[in-house]
Design a protein around this motif. Structure first.
Motif, PDB file in Angstrom:
ATOM      1  N   VAL A  91       0.834  -1.192   0.000  1.00 55.89           N
ATOM      2  CA  VAL A  91       0.000   0.000   0.000  1.00 55.89           C
ATOM      3  C   VAL A  91       0.875   1.250   0.000  1.00 55.89           C
ATOM      4  CG1 VAL A  91      -1.799   1.248   1.275  1.00 55.89           C
ATOM      5  CG2 VAL A  91      -1.754  -1.242   1.316  1.00 55.89           C
ATOM      6  N   ASN A  92       0.430   2.265  -0.731  1.00 53.04           N
ATOM      7  CA  ASN A  92       1.089   3.570  -0.707  1.00 53.04           C
ATOM      8  C   ASN A  92       0.304   4.457   0.250  1.00 53.04           C
ATOM      9  OD1 ASN A  92       2.639   5.826  -1.262  1.00 53.04           O
ATOM     10  ND2 ASN A  92       1.625   6.285  -3.207  1.00 53.04           N
ATOM     11  N   LYS A  93       0.774   4.550   1.496  1.00 49.91           N
ATOM     12  CA  LYS A  93       0.068   5.309   2.529  1.00 49.91           C
ATOM     13  C   LYS A  93       0.269   6.806   2.336  1.00 49.91           C
ATOM     14  CE  LYS A  93       1.532   6.363   6.673  1.00 49.91           C
ATOM     15  NZ  LYS A  93       1.054   7.751   6.855  1.00 49.91           N
ATOM     16  N   PRO A  94      -0.806   7.584   2.377  1.00 50.59           N
ATOM     17  CA  PRO A  94      -0.632   9.035   2.267  1.00 50.59           C
ATOM     18  C   PRO A  94      -0.133   9.647   3.562  1.00 50.59           C
ATOM     19  CG  PRO A  94      -2.951   8.509   2.561  1.00 50.59           C
ATOM     20  CD  PRO A  94      -2.228   7.187   2.444  1.00 50.59           C
ATOM     21  N   SER A  95       0.529  10.767   3.461  1.00 44.68           N
ATOM     22  CA  SER A  95       0.913  11.520   4.645  1.00 44.68           C
ATOM     23  C   SER A  95      -0.349  11.964   5.373  1.00 44.68           C
ATOM     24  CB  SER A  95       1.743  12.736   4.237  1.00 44.68           C
ATOM     25  OG  SER A  95       2.007  13.552   5.347  1.00 44.68           O
ATOM     26  N   GLY A  96      -0.302  11.937   6.694  1.00 46.42           N
ATOM     27  CA  GLY A  96      -1.457  12.356   7.487  1.00 46.42           C
ATOM     28  C   GLY A  96      -2.332  11.214   7.954  1.00 46.42           C
ATOM     29  N   MET A  97      -2.088  10.001   7.450  1.00 45.65           N
ATOM     30  CA  MET A  97      -2.893   8.842   7.846  1.00 45.65           C
ATOM     31  C   MET A  97      -2.136   8.001   8.863  1.00 45.65           C
ATOM     32  SD  MET A  97      -4.414   5.688   5.539  1.00 45.65           S
ATOM     33  CE  MET A  97      -5.956   6.453   5.015  1.00 45.65           C
ATOM     34  N   VAL A  98      -2.802   7.696   9.989  1.00 42.43           N
ATOM     35  CA  VAL A  98      -2.234   6.817  11.001  1.00 42.43           C
ATOM     36  C   VAL A  98      -2.370   5.370  10.519  1.00 42.43           C
ATOM     37  CG1 VAL A  98      -2.484   6.019  13.393  1.00 42.43           C
ATOM     38  CG2 VAL A  98      -2.761   8.434  12.846  1.00 42.43           C
ATOM     39  N   VAL A  99      -1.381   4.526  10.825  1.00 40.44           N
ATOM     40  CA  VAL A  99      -1.395   3.152  10.319  1.00 40.44           C
ATOM     41  C   VAL A  99      -2.464   2.312  11.008  1.00 40.44           C
ATOM     42  CG1 VAL A  99      -0.075   0.996  10.171  1.00 40.44           C
ATOM     43  CG2 VAL A  99       0.990   3.159   9.507  1.00 40.44           C
ATOM     44  N   HIS A 100      -2.525   2.349  12.344  1.00 35.09           N
ATOM     45  CA  HIS A 100      -3.507   1.502  13.037  1.00 35.09           C
ATOM     46  C   HIS A 100      -4.132   2.274  14.194  1.00 35.09           C
ATOM     47  CE1 HIS A 100      -0.818   0.886  16.453  1.00 35.09           C
ATOM     48  NE2 HIS A 100       0.143   0.624  15.601  1.00 35.09           N
ATOM     49  N   PRO A 101      -5.320   1.872  14.630  1.00 38.61           N
ATOM     50  CA  PRO A 101      -6.007   2.585  15.708  1.00 38.61           C
ATOM     51  C   PRO A 101      -5.212   2.566  17.012  1.00 38.61           C
ATOM     52  CG  PRO A 101      -7.538   1.137  14.569  1.00 38.61           C
ATOM     53  CD  PRO A 101      -6.153   0.789  14.083  1.00 38.61           C
ATOM     54  N   SER A 102      -5.356   3.657  17.753  1.00 37.02           N
ATOM     55  CA  SER A 102      -4.742   3.774  19.077  1.00 37.02           C
ATOM     56  C   SER A 102      -5.514   4.856  19.807  1.00 37.02           C
ATOM     57  CB  SER A 102      -3.251   4.148  18.957  1.00 37.02           C
ATOM     58  OG  SER A 102      -3.107   5.387  18.294  1.00 37.02           O
ATOM     59  N   VAL A 133       2.554  -5.484   9.542  1.00 39.24           N
ATOM     60  CA  VAL A 133       3.864  -6.106   9.742  1.00 39.24           C
ATOM     61  C   VAL A 133       4.876  -5.072  10.230  1.00 39.24           C
ATOM     62  CG1 VAL A 133       5.726  -7.381   8.606  1.00 39.24           C
ATOM     63  CG2 VAL A 133       3.352  -7.784   7.930  1.00 39.24           C
ATOM     64  N   HIS A 134       4.798  -3.873   9.678  1.00 37.11           N
ATOM     65  CA  HIS A 134       5.678  -2.770  10.080  1.00 37.11           C
ATOM     66  C   HIS A 134       4.900  -1.476   9.885  1.00 37.11           C
ATOM     67  CE1 HIS A 134       6.992  -1.534   5.830  1.00 37.11           C
ATOM     68  NE2 HIS A 134       6.154  -2.529   5.678  1.00 37.11           N
ATOM     69  N   ARG A 135       5.423  -0.392  10.428  1.00 39.51           N
ATOM     70  CA  ARG A 135       4.695   0.871  10.392  1.00 39.51           C
ATOM     71  C   ARG A 135       5.563   1.988   9.833  1.00 39.51           C
ATOM     72  NH1 ARG A 135       3.152   1.175  16.593  1.00 39.51           N
ATOM     73  NH2 ARG A 135       5.123   0.070  16.718  1.00 39.51           N
ATOM     74  N   ILE A 136       4.906   3.036   9.365  1.00 46.20           N
ATOM     75  CA  ILE A 136       5.579   4.306   9.117  1.00 46.20           C
ATOM     76  C   ILE A 136       4.762   5.383   9.825  1.00 46.20           C
ATOM     77  CG2 ILE A 136       6.754   3.681   6.975  1.00 46.20           C
ATOM     78  CD1 ILE A 136       4.564   4.924   5.374  1.00 46.20           C
ATOM     79  N   ASP A 137       5.412   6.471  10.182  1.00 49.46           N
ATOM     80  CA  ASP A 137       4.764   7.508  10.980  1.00 49.46           C
ATOM     81  C   ASP A 137       3.590   8.139  10.244  1.00 49.46           C
ATOM     82  OD1 ASP A 137       6.717   7.103  12.905  1.00 49.46           O
ATOM     83  OD2 ASP A 137       8.030   8.662  12.085  1.00 49.46           O
ATOM     84  N   LYS A 138       2.707   8.738  11.026  1.00 50.38           N
ATOM     85  CA  LYS A 138       1.509   9.376  10.474  1.00 50.38           C
ATOM     86  C   LYS A 138       1.842  10.330   9.331  1.00 50.38           C
ATOM     87  CE  LYS A 138      -1.955  12.831  11.681  1.00 50.38           C
ATOM     88  NZ  LYS A 138      -2.384  13.830  12.688  1.00 50.38           N
ATOM     89  N   ASP A 139       2.817  11.204   9.527  1.00 51.82           N
ATOM     90  CA  ASP A 139       3.119  12.226   8.518  1.00 51.82           C
ATOM     91  C   ASP A 139       4.178  11.799   7.512  1.00 51.82           C
ATOM     92  OD1 ASP A 139       1.241  14.047   9.513  1.00 51.82           O
ATOM     93  OD2 ASP A 139       2.624  14.738  11.051  1.00 51.82           O
ATOM     94  N   THR A 140       4.538  10.516   7.507  1.00 52.47           N
ATOM     95  CA  THR A 140       5.419   9.957   6.479  1.00 52.47           C
ATOM     96  C   THR A 140       4.553   9.254   5.446  1.00 52.47           C
ATOM     97  OG1 THR A 140       7.211   9.632   8.075  1.00 52.47           O
ATOM     98  CG2 THR A 140       7.312   8.355   6.037  1.00 52.47           C
ATOM     99  N   SER A 141       4.819   9.524   4.185  1.00 53.82           N
ATOM    100  CA  SER A 141       4.084   8.861   3.107  1.00 53.82           C
ATOM    101  C   SER A 141       4.895   7.679   2.596  1.00 53.82           C
ATOM    102  CB  SER A 141       3.830   9.852   1.961  1.00 53.82           C
ATOM    103  OG  SER A 141       5.065  10.367   1.471  1.00 53.82           O
ATOM    104  N   GLY A 142       4.221   6.800   1.841  1.00 53.47           N
ATOM    105  CA  GLY A 142       4.973   5.761   1.147  1.00 53.47           C
ATOM    106  C   GLY A 142       4.527   4.345   1.397  1.00 53.47           C
ATOM    107  N   LEU A 143       5.417   3.407   1.084  1.00 54.95           N
ATOM    108  CA  LEU A 143       5.075   1.997   0.940  1.00 54.95           C
ATOM    109  C   LEU A 143       5.122   1.198   2.241  1.00 54.95           C
ATOM    110  CD1 LEU A 143       6.972   1.275  -2.401  1.00 54.95           C
ATOM    111  CD2 LEU A 143       4.520   1.561  -2.079  1.00 54.95           C
ATOM    112  N   LEU A 144       4.111   0.343   2.372  1.00 58.78           N
ATOM    113  CA  LEU A 144       4.000  -0.576   3.501  1.00 58.78           C
ATOM    114  C   LEU A 144       3.620  -1.957   2.988  1.00 58.78           C
ATOM    115  CD1 LEU A 144       1.878   1.334   6.167  1.00 58.78           C
ATOM    116  CD2 LEU A 144       4.117   0.355   6.572  1.00 58.78           C
ATOM    117  N   MET A 145       4.211  -2.996   3.592  1.00 58.43           N
ATOM    118  CA  MET A 145       3.768  -4.372   3.354  1.00 58.43           C
ATOM    119  C   MET A 145       2.641  -4.688   4.330  1.00 58.43           C
ATOM    120  SD  MET A 145       7.411  -6.388   3.298  1.00 58.43           S
ATOM    121  CE  MET A 145       7.767  -5.976   5.019  1.00 58.43           C
ATOM    122  N   VAL A 146       1.646  -5.423   3.862  1.00 58.50           N
ATOM    123  CA  VAL A 146       0.546  -5.870   4.719  1.00 58.50           C
ATOM    124  C   VAL A 146       0.347  -7.360   4.487  1.00 58.50           C
ATOM    125  CG1 VAL A 146      -1.912  -5.631   5.265  1.00 58.50           C
ATOM    126  CG2 VAL A 146      -0.575  -3.608   4.606  1.00 58.50           C
ATOM    127  N   ALA A 147       0.231  -8.130   5.582  1.00 55.97           N
ATOM    128  CA  ALA A 147       0.060  -9.582   5.471  1.00 55.97           C
ATOM    129  C   ALA A 147      -1.424  -9.938   5.490  1.00 55.97           C
ATOM    130  CB  ALA A 147       0.782 -10.282   6.610  1.00 55.97           C
TER     131      ALA A 147
END
Length: 302
Positions: A91-102, A133-147
């Motif tokens: 997935v290409n996560k946009p900046s400003g989106m949190v990866v998982h609920p907290s 599987v791994h995270r990137i910060d809310k304000d970082t955009s870009g690629l994530l692997m999802v299982a």
């Protein structure tokens, strides 16, 4: 289940919230202050305020409340899926989106969007982080692997811990980096002066970042960073450590910086072995438009 701590001579006169943030390493100081306000923490059997100064011999007892279960609901949020099969998503996560609920981010996350898109995500990380599987910060955009299943999740985690996953980022940092290539090998842990931040600390977890300079601007440098490890805020902490903090970084950077919504950091590429076939998979995405506009602005100003 309650836990105890006996105040030592070296702890004398410390604020209780500060002391407990050093003792309970997986809790933030603000969380501990909340527990104190709700009387989950007692000193010698009595409730105290956040600013209570501990005395040698005090017995601190705490019973951490069970976290309230989050109501994870699928949400019809558009997400850019670069690749998908029965095992993995990229997935290409946009900046400003949190990866998982907290706490404070119960909805609008990538997980909420993924649950709407598909109902077969791995459960290894529990109900609050399915597939992650791994995270990137809310304000970082870009690629994530999802299982999408537990077998795939285990394979990707093993690849991450074995340092065989290739992760490259691009970033704009303050100052002029004088050398073309560099490696930062410095352990990262909680900042003892501010539990809300990470820092290079003695006894921290191994953290290695490689970087190369892509372009110089008047007061900034455009760099590509390759992660060998994946610690919380690793690139942000390491670049600050060498006195080149990320532009726009509200936590680790200077106040006088570029006018950005968060740090100038983009996860541009990721490579891994497919958990089912063993085939090497490589993906790359360009930075978002506002990142490109920032680069264009710096080039014109040069």
């Amino acid at each position: 289940m309650s836990e105890q701590y006996q105040v030592l001579e070296s702890d004398q006169s410390k604020r209780i919230d500060k002391l407990l943030s050093e003792v309970i390493t997986d809790a933030s100081r603000s969380q501990i202050q909340g527990w104190l306000q709700e009387d989950f923490v007692l000193v010698n059997g009595e409730a105290v305020k956040n600013n209570y100064k501990v005395q040698q011999g005090d017995t601190i007892t705490w019973s951490i409340p069970e976290p309230k279960p989050l109501d994870l609901a699928p949400e019809n949020i558009p997400i850019e899926i670069i690749y998908e099969d029965e095992d993995v998503l990229v997935v290409n996560k946009p900046s400003g989106m949190v990866v998982h609920p907290s706490a404070g981010h119960e909805g609008g996350t990538l997980v909420n969007a993924l649950l709407y898109h598909c109902n077969d995500l791995s459960g290894i990380n529990g109900v609050e982080r399915p597939g992650i599987v791994h995270r990137i910060d809310k304000d970082t955009s870009g690629l994530l692997m999802v299982a999408k299943n537990d077998r795939a999740h285990q394979s990707l985690v093993e690849q991450l811990s074995g340092k065989s996953v290739e992760r490259k980022y691009v970033a704009v940092v303050h100052g002029m980096i004088s050398h073309e290539y560099g490696t930062i090998d410095a352990p990262i842990g909680r900042d003892p002066k501010d539990r809300q931040r990470m820092a290079v600390v003695e006894g921290g977890r191994e953290a290695v970042t490689h970087f190369r300079v892509m372009e110089h601007f008047e007061d900034f440098t455009y760099v590509e960073c390759t992660l060998e490890t994946g610690r919380t805020h690793q690139i942000r902490v390491h670049m600050r450590y060498i006195n080149h903090p990320l532009a726009g970084d509200p936590k680790y950077g200077p106040r006088k910086t570029l006018d950005l919504d968060g740090q100038a950091l983009h996860a541009k590429s990721i490579g891994f072995k497919h958990p089912g076939t063993g085939e090497w998979m490589q993906f790359e995405v360009e930075p978002p438009q506002d990142f490109k506009d920032m680069i264009a602005f710096l080039e014109k100003r040069r």
